[in-house]
Design an enzyme around this catalytic site. Sequence first.
Site, PDB file in Angstrom:
ATOM      1  N   SER A   1     -85.406 -29.071  45.446  1.00  0.00           N
ATOM      2  CA  SER A   1     -86.280 -27.861  45.528  1.00  0.00           C
ATOM      3  C   SER A   1     -87.458 -27.962  46.746  1.00  0.00           C
ATOM      4  O   SER A   1     -88.091 -27.036  47.141  1.00  0.00           O
ATOM      5  CB  SER A   1     -86.820 -27.304  44.338  1.00  0.00           C
ATOM      6  OG  SER A   1     -85.994 -26.774  43.525  1.00  0.00           O
TER       7      SER A   1
ATOM      8  N   GLU B   1     -79.141 -23.349  45.367  1.00  0.00           N
ATOM      9  CA  GLU B   1     -79.355 -23.805  43.938  1.00  0.00           C
ATOM     10  C   GLU B   1     -78.144 -23.976  43.205  1.00  0.00           C
ATOM     11  O   GLU B   1     -77.758 -24.766  42.359  1.00  0.00           O
ATOM     12  CB  GLU B   1     -80.395 -23.111  43.473  1.00  0.00           C
ATOM     13  CG  GLU B   1     -81.851 -23.603  44.063  1.00  0.00           C
ATOM     14  CD  GLU B   1     -82.434 -24.978  43.740  1.00  0.00           C
ATOM     15  OE1 GLU B   1     -81.678 -25.834  42.999  1.00  0.00           O
ATOM     16  OE2 GLU B   1     -83.532 -25.215  44.235  1.00  0.00           O
TER      17      GLU B   1
END
Length: 299
Positions: free
Chosen positions: A66, A166
Site C-alpha cells: 500500500s 489492490e
Amino acid sequence: MNKFIRSVAALAIFLAPFCVKAQDPLRDKIVELAKPAKGIVGVSVLGLEDRDTLNYNGNSRLVMQSVMKFPIAMAVLHLVDSGLFTLDKTIHIKKKDLPKTYSPLRDKYPDGDVDVSLRDLLSYMVSQSDNDACDILLKFLGGPDQVEYYLQNGAKVRGINIEASEEDMAKKWEVQYTNWCKPRDMVKLIDVFYTGKALLPASKDFLYTIMTETTTGPKRIKGLLPAGTVVAHKTGSSGTNDTGLSPATNDVGVITLPNGKHVAIAIFITNSTADEATRESVIANIAKAVYDRQLEKKY
C-alpha cells in the site's frame, strides 16, 4: 624504481582521504537493527534541509504493497493541479466497485450507489489505506500505466513500478511482487513532493495533512518517537503465507524534528520470516536511530 615507488606511495597517502569514506556509525547501527527482521531491509534517509543522505539496500527492488497509494495520490492531485478536476468532483460508486478487500469505504456504503468526492476518496486511500478507494482512483486515472507516466514525466522519478491494483494482489499472491520500488527512489519522490517540485501548494498541503492523519502502522516509524512528533507517512503491509513468509512490512514519510527541520525516510522489509511485532519493532528502532542522529547535528 625506488623513487617511483616512493612517489606512488606518497600519492596514495594524499588521495586516501578522498577515496575512502569512513564508515557511518548510523549505517552500522541500521545494519544491526535490521537483523531481527530475517529478510531484506531497505532504508533511505534524506535531510530535507541539509540534504544529507544515507542508504542501506537503497537500490534493492522491494515490495511496496500500500505504499503505492502515495504516488497514486500524487498522480490524482496532478490532475487537480492541471485544472481538469477539483477535489470536489464526485465519482459514482456502484456495489461492483467495492470488492471484499480491506475497505472502510465499503463498510460505510456496503451497497454502493453513492457519489464520493475525490477529496474523500483520497482521504480514505491515504489516511486509512482503503483498498477499494485506491482501485476506484486507479481506474479514474486510467490504470497503473498512467501512474507510471506521471512518475517518470511529471515527478521525474524512476525506480518505482506499479502494475497491479489492490484487487489484483488480493486474487493472486505472486502479483504483489510486480509493484516494487527502490527505497532511495521513494525518498526522492517524497523529496519532490515535500519541496513542492511536483504539486501546487494547495495540493501538497492537502496530501501532507492526510498523511499526518494516517491511522495504520502506529508501531512503525512513529512507534518509538516522542509523543506528539508529527509524522506524515504511508504504510504498506502484506499478508503472511503458510510458510511464515511476509513479503512487505513498510513505512515511508516525513518526520518533523523538534528543531523544525525535517527528514524523509523510507523503510521496507521484504520477504521476512519474523513475526509482525518484530518487523514493526525493526522499523521503529531504525526510525528512532535516524531521529536521534538528526537531533545530534549542529545546523
